[in-house]
Design a protein around this motif. Structure first.
Motif, PDB file in Angstrom:
ATOM      1  N   LEU A 176       0.806  -1.222   0.000  1.00 26.37           N
ATOM      2  CA  LEU A 176       0.000   0.000   0.000  1.00 26.37           C
ATOM      3  C   LEU A 176       0.842   1.277   0.000  1.00 26.37           C
ATOM      4  CD1 LEU A 176      -2.762  -1.083   2.541  1.00 26.37           C
ATOM      5  CD2 LEU A 176      -2.971  -0.888   0.049  1.00 26.37           C
ATOM      6  N   ASP A 177       0.389   2.224  -0.807  1.00 31.78           N
ATOM      7  CA  ASP A 177       0.934   3.580  -0.758  1.00 31.78           C
ATOM      8  C   ASP A 177       0.427   4.275   0.506  1.00 31.78           C
ATOM      9  OD1 ASP A 177       2.115   3.204  -3.292  1.00 31.78           O
ATOM     10  OD2 ASP A 177       0.271   3.854  -4.301  1.00 31.78           O
ATOM     11  N   ARG A 178       1.135   5.289   0.932  1.00 36.34           N
ATOM     12  CA  ARG A 178       0.831   5.919   2.217  1.00 36.34           C
ATOM     13  C   ARG A 178      -0.067   7.145   2.033  1.00 36.34           C
ATOM     14  NH1 ARG A 178       5.803   4.522   6.320  1.00 36.34           N
ATOM     15  NH2 ARG A 178       6.321   2.519   5.364  1.00 36.34           N
ATOM     16  N   HIS A 179      -1.329   6.871   1.835  1.00 37.71           N
ATOM     17  CA  HIS A 179      -2.327   7.936   1.735  1.00 37.71           C
ATOM     18  C   HIS A 179      -3.692   7.351   2.074  1.00 37.71           C
ATOM     19  CE1 HIS A 179      -4.047   6.359  -2.008  1.00 37.71           C
ATOM     20  NE2 HIS A 179      -2.802   6.174  -2.438  1.00 37.71           N
ATOM     21  N   HIS A 180      -4.687   8.209   2.226  1.00 37.50           N
ATOM     22  CA  HIS A 180      -6.027   7.823   2.656  1.00 37.50           C
ATOM     23  C   HIS A 180      -5.914   6.971   3.926  1.00 37.50           C
ATOM     24  CE1 HIS A 180      -7.007   9.223  -1.407  1.00 37.50           C
ATOM     25  NE2 HIS A 180      -8.230   9.437  -0.917  1.00 37.50           N
ATOM     26  N   TYR A 181      -6.848   6.051   4.141  1.00 36.65           N
ATOM     27  CA  TYR A 181      -6.788   5.227   5.357  1.00 36.65           C
ATOM     28  C   TYR A 181      -6.006   3.952   5.075  1.00 36.65           C
ATOM     29  CZ  TYR A 181      -9.386   7.937   8.716  1.00 36.65           C
ATOM     30  OH  TYR A 181      -9.757   8.909   9.619  1.00 36.65           O
ATOM     31  N   VAL A 182      -4.713   4.128   4.844  1.00 37.88           N
ATOM     32  CA  VAL A 182      -3.850   2.980   4.612  1.00 37.88           C
ATOM     33  C   VAL A 182      -3.701   2.154   5.890  1.00 37.88           C
ATOM     34  CG1 VAL A 182      -1.815   4.427   4.995  1.00 37.88           C
ATOM     35  CG2 VAL A 182      -1.573   2.251   3.815  1.00 37.88           C
ATOM     36  N   ARG A 193       7.532  -5.030  15.276  1.00 33.80           N
ATOM     37  CA  ARG A 193       8.354  -3.947  14.732  1.00 33.80           C
ATOM     38  C   ARG A 193       7.502  -2.795  14.203  1.00 33.80           C
ATOM     39  NH1 ARG A 193       9.527  -8.304  11.362  1.00 33.80           N
ATOM     40  NH2 ARG A 193       8.324  -8.355   9.427  1.00 33.80           N
ATOM     41  N   PHE A 194       6.255  -3.095  13.789  1.00 35.02           N
ATOM     42  CA  PHE A 194       5.386  -2.027  13.297  1.00 35.02           C
ATOM     43  C   PHE A 194       5.076  -1.036  14.415  1.00 35.02           C
ATOM     44  CE2 PHE A 194       1.363  -0.058  12.215  1.00 35.02           C
ATOM     45  CZ  PHE A 194       1.564   0.293  10.893  1.00 35.02           C
ATOM     46  N   PHE A 195       4.741  -1.533  15.583  1.00 35.55           N
ATOM     47  CA  PHE A 195       4.379  -0.653  16.696  1.00 35.55           C
ATOM     48  C   PHE A 195       5.615  -0.056  17.364  1.00 35.55           C
ATOM     49  CE2 PHE A 195       1.012  -3.757  16.068  1.00 35.55           C
ATOM     50  CZ  PHE A 195      -0.041  -2.887  15.795  1.00 35.55           C
ATOM     51  N   ASP A 196       6.740  -0.740  17.267  1.00 36.92           N
ATOM     52  CA  ASP A 196       7.989  -0.136  17.715  1.00 36.92           C
ATOM     53  C   ASP A 196       8.308   1.103  16.872  1.00 36.92           C
ATOM     54  OD1 ASP A 196       8.323  -2.063  19.661  1.00 36.92           O
ATOM     55  OD2 ASP A 196       9.728  -3.279  18.484  1.00 36.92           O
ATOM     56  N   ALA A 197       7.958   1.049  15.587  1.00 36.70           N
ATOM     57  CA  ALA A 197       8.256   2.162  14.681  1.00 36.70           C
ATOM     58  C   ALA A 197       7.315   3.346  14.870  1.00 36.70           C
ATOM     59  CB  ALA A 197       8.197   1.683  13.230  1.00 36.70           C
ATOM     60  N   PHE A 198       6.035   3.072  15.179  1.00 36.99           N
ATOM     61  CA  PHE A 198       5.035   4.152  15.175  1.00 36.99           C
ATOM     62  C   PHE A 198       4.464   4.475  16.553  1.00 36.99           C
ATOM     63  CE2 PHE A 198       5.047   2.351  10.897  1.00 36.99           C
ATOM     64  CZ  PHE A 198       5.369   3.490  10.175  1.00 36.99           C
ATOM     65  N   GLY A 199       4.861   3.729  17.567  1.00 42.63           N
ATOM     66  CA  GLY A 199       4.504   4.099  18.923  1.00 42.63           C
ATOM     67  C   GLY A 199       3.133   3.634  19.372  1.00 42.63           C
ATOM     68  N   ALA A 220       2.654  10.100   7.228  1.00 41.68           N
ATOM     69  CA  ALA A 220       3.698  11.121   7.274  1.00 41.68           C
ATOM     70  C   ALA A 220       5.100  10.528   7.322  1.00 41.68           C
ATOM     71  CB  ALA A 220       3.486  12.031   8.488  1.00 41.68           C
ATOM     72  N   SER A 221       5.208   9.241   7.465  1.00 44.99           N
ATOM     73  CA  SER A 221       6.513   8.603   7.623  1.00 44.99           C
ATOM     74  C   SER A 221       7.106   8.212   6.271  1.00 44.99           C
ATOM     75  CB  SER A 221       6.375   7.358   8.498  1.00 44.99           C
ATOM     76  OG  SER A 221       5.550   6.396   7.857  1.00 44.99           O
ATOM     77  N   VAL A 222       8.366   7.883   6.301  1.00 44.05           N
ATOM     78  CA  VAL A 222       9.096   7.456   5.108  1.00 44.05           C
ATOM     79  C   VAL A 222       9.028   5.943   5.010  1.00 44.05           C
ATOM     80  CG1 VAL A 222      11.331   7.475   3.940  1.00 44.05           C
ATOM     81  CG2 VAL A 222      10.626   9.441   5.324  1.00 44.05           C
ATOM     82  N   SER A 223       8.859   5.465   3.787  1.00 37.84           N
ATOM     83  CA  SER A 223       8.697   4.025   3.554  1.00 37.84           C
ATOM     84  C   SER A 223       9.972   3.253   3.881  1.00 37.84           C
ATOM     85  CB  SER A 223       8.279   3.801   2.095  1.00 37.84           C
ATOM     86  OG  SER A 223       7.957   2.450   1.873  1.00 37.84           O
ATOM     87  N   TRP A 224       9.855   1.935   3.782  1.00 37.89           N
ATOM     88  CA  TRP A 224      10.990   1.042   4.016  1.00 37.89           C
ATOM     89  C   TRP A 224      12.167   1.449   3.124  1.00 37.89           C
ATOM     90  CZ3 TRP A 224      12.425  -2.495   7.410  1.00 37.89           C
ATOM     91  CH2 TRP A 224      13.473  -3.354   7.076  1.00 37.89           C
ATOM     92  N   PRO A 225      13.408   1.466   3.656  1.00 37.08           N
ATOM     93  CA  PRO A 225      13.838   0.852   4.918  1.00 37.08           C
ATOM     94  C   PRO A 225      13.733   1.733   6.160  1.00 37.08           C
ATOM     95  CG  PRO A 225      15.747   1.552   3.685  1.00 37.08           C
ATOM     96  CD  PRO A 225      14.557   1.859   2.823  1.00 37.08           C
ATOM     97  N   ALA A 226      13.161   2.929   6.039  1.00 39.45           N
ATOM     98  CA  ALA A 226      13.029   3.774   7.229  1.00 39.45           C
ATOM     99  C   ALA A 226      12.002   3.191   8.195  1.00 39.45           C
ATOM    100  CB  ALA A 226      12.631   5.190   6.823  1.00 39.45           C
ATOM    101  N   THR A 227      10.842   2.814   7.704  1.00 36.48           N
ATOM    102  CA  THR A 227       9.797   2.213   8.532  1.00 36.48           C
ATOM    103  C   THR A 227       9.113   1.099   7.745  1.00 36.48           C
ATOM    104  OG1 THR A 227       8.121   3.819   7.807  1.00 36.48           O
ATOM    105  CG2 THR A 227       9.336   4.332   9.835  1.00 36.48           C
ATOM    106  N   PRO A 228       8.566   0.104   8.426  1.00 36.63           N
ATOM    107  CA  PRO A 228       7.952  -1.032   7.724  1.00 36.63           C
ATOM    108  C   PRO A 228       6.658  -0.640   7.019  1.00 36.63           C
ATOM    109  CG  PRO A 228       7.666  -1.252  10.101  1.00 36.63           C
ATOM    110  CD  PRO A 228       8.589  -0.093   9.893  1.00 36.63           C
ATOM    111  N   ASP A 229       6.355  -1.367   5.953  1.00 41.40           N
ATOM    112  CA  ASP A 229       5.193  -1.096   5.122  1.00 41.40           C
ATOM    113  C   ASP A 229       3.977  -1.909   5.576  1.00 41.40           C
ATOM    114  OD1 ASP A 229       6.285   0.751   3.232  1.00 41.40           O
ATOM    115  OD2 ASP A 229       7.382  -0.912   2.309  1.00 41.40           O
TER     116      ASP A 229
END
Length: 267
Positions: A176-182, A193-199, A220-229
């Motif tokens: 998924l692209d990061r827009h709307h209700y992704v 790791r998803f919740f470790d990344a986004f709190g 608002a976050s940057v895609s992998w490898p910065a944060t998981p998709d």
């Protein structure tokens, strides 16, 4: 967390038990006072019964994170959960936690903390969403373990989502692209790791605000490898029938067995 496990055999599936970590189903609940609470209770009963009957993964465990259901319905809720998960040859162990009306975000934070004490994998099931067909979580759990770029697998879409269709050993998925209700609090399987990344989730807020806040963080976050998709699973209910492949046959040429690209799967 209180243990609601009763006697009964463990969940038994087809084939060998995998080496995957266990999965905890986390469901948040709150039964309002009066008749609305009774209606919600019936929905919880139907939902949990469907998970027990149709959701497969060896060693599943259910954690109910309740947001302060009052004494009017609390005993009925616990009895409902015991009845919905007991009997036959499929037993679903249950634990329970409760805080006093801090919202679904607080329930999710508590439920996830309990789940991650057992394993890095969690399945979020919604207490008024029923599973309609047999569903095996194991292939998608394996994908989360094997592929660190993916942090969450959604099992139900939102409008206007876009992404890249990709094929995995487990099946088809839309990255998924990061827009709307992704991100959404609909059914999903996720790695820690998803919740470790986004709190943690927003607390003391309604469910719409909780979902919107977390989705905005993800978008608002940057895609992998910065944060998981996030991957939207496209469970495939179709399979090819062994027959003759005719897609490459030229209709202008007389067809003969074994000629052109027409051939039998059995040949």
């Amino acid at each position: 967390a209180e243990d609601l496990q009763g006697p009964g055999p463990r969940l038994v599936g087809v084939g060998a038990v995998s080496d995957l970590p266990p999965i905890t189903i986390v469901a948040t609940t709150w039964l309002p006072p009066g008749k609305d609470g009774h209606k919600r209770l019936r929905a919880v009963n139907d939902a949990v019964a469907s998970w027990r009957r149709l959701l497969y993964r060896e060693g599943l465990h259910l954690h109910i994170a309740d947001d302060g259901t009052g004494p009017e319905h609390q005993s009925d809720l616990m009895r409902c959960l015991r009845l919905a998960t007991a009997g036959s040859d499929i037993h679903l162990p249950i634990t329970w936690s409760q805080q006093q009306r801090h919202g679904v975000g607080a329930s999710l934070n508590t439920g996830l903390a309990a789940a991650f004490e057992r394993s890095p994998l969690v399945f979020h099931a919604v207490d008024d969403w029923r599973l309609t067909d047999w569903f095996n979580l194991e292939p998608w759990a394996a994908l989360l373990i094997e592929n660190p770029s993916i942090g969450m697998i959604r099992f139900f879409p939102h409008p206007d989502l876009t992404g890249r269709v990709k094929m995995f050993d487990q099946g088809w998925g839309l990255l998924l692209d990061r827009h709307h209700y992704v991100f959404a609090t609909r059914p999903f399987l996720a790695h820690r790791r998803f919740f470790d990344a986004f709190g943690p989730f927003l607390e003391d807020a309604n469910a719409y605000e909780v979902e919107r806040d977390y989705n905005e963080r993800f978008c608002a976050s940057v895609s992998w490898p910065a944060t998981p998709d996030i991957l939207l699973a496209l469970p495939e209910r179709w399979e090819p029938i062994e027959s003759v492949e005719l897609a490459g046959v030229d209709p202008r040429i007389e067809y003969k067995y074994g000629s052109q690209t027409g051939h039998s799967w059995e040949s």
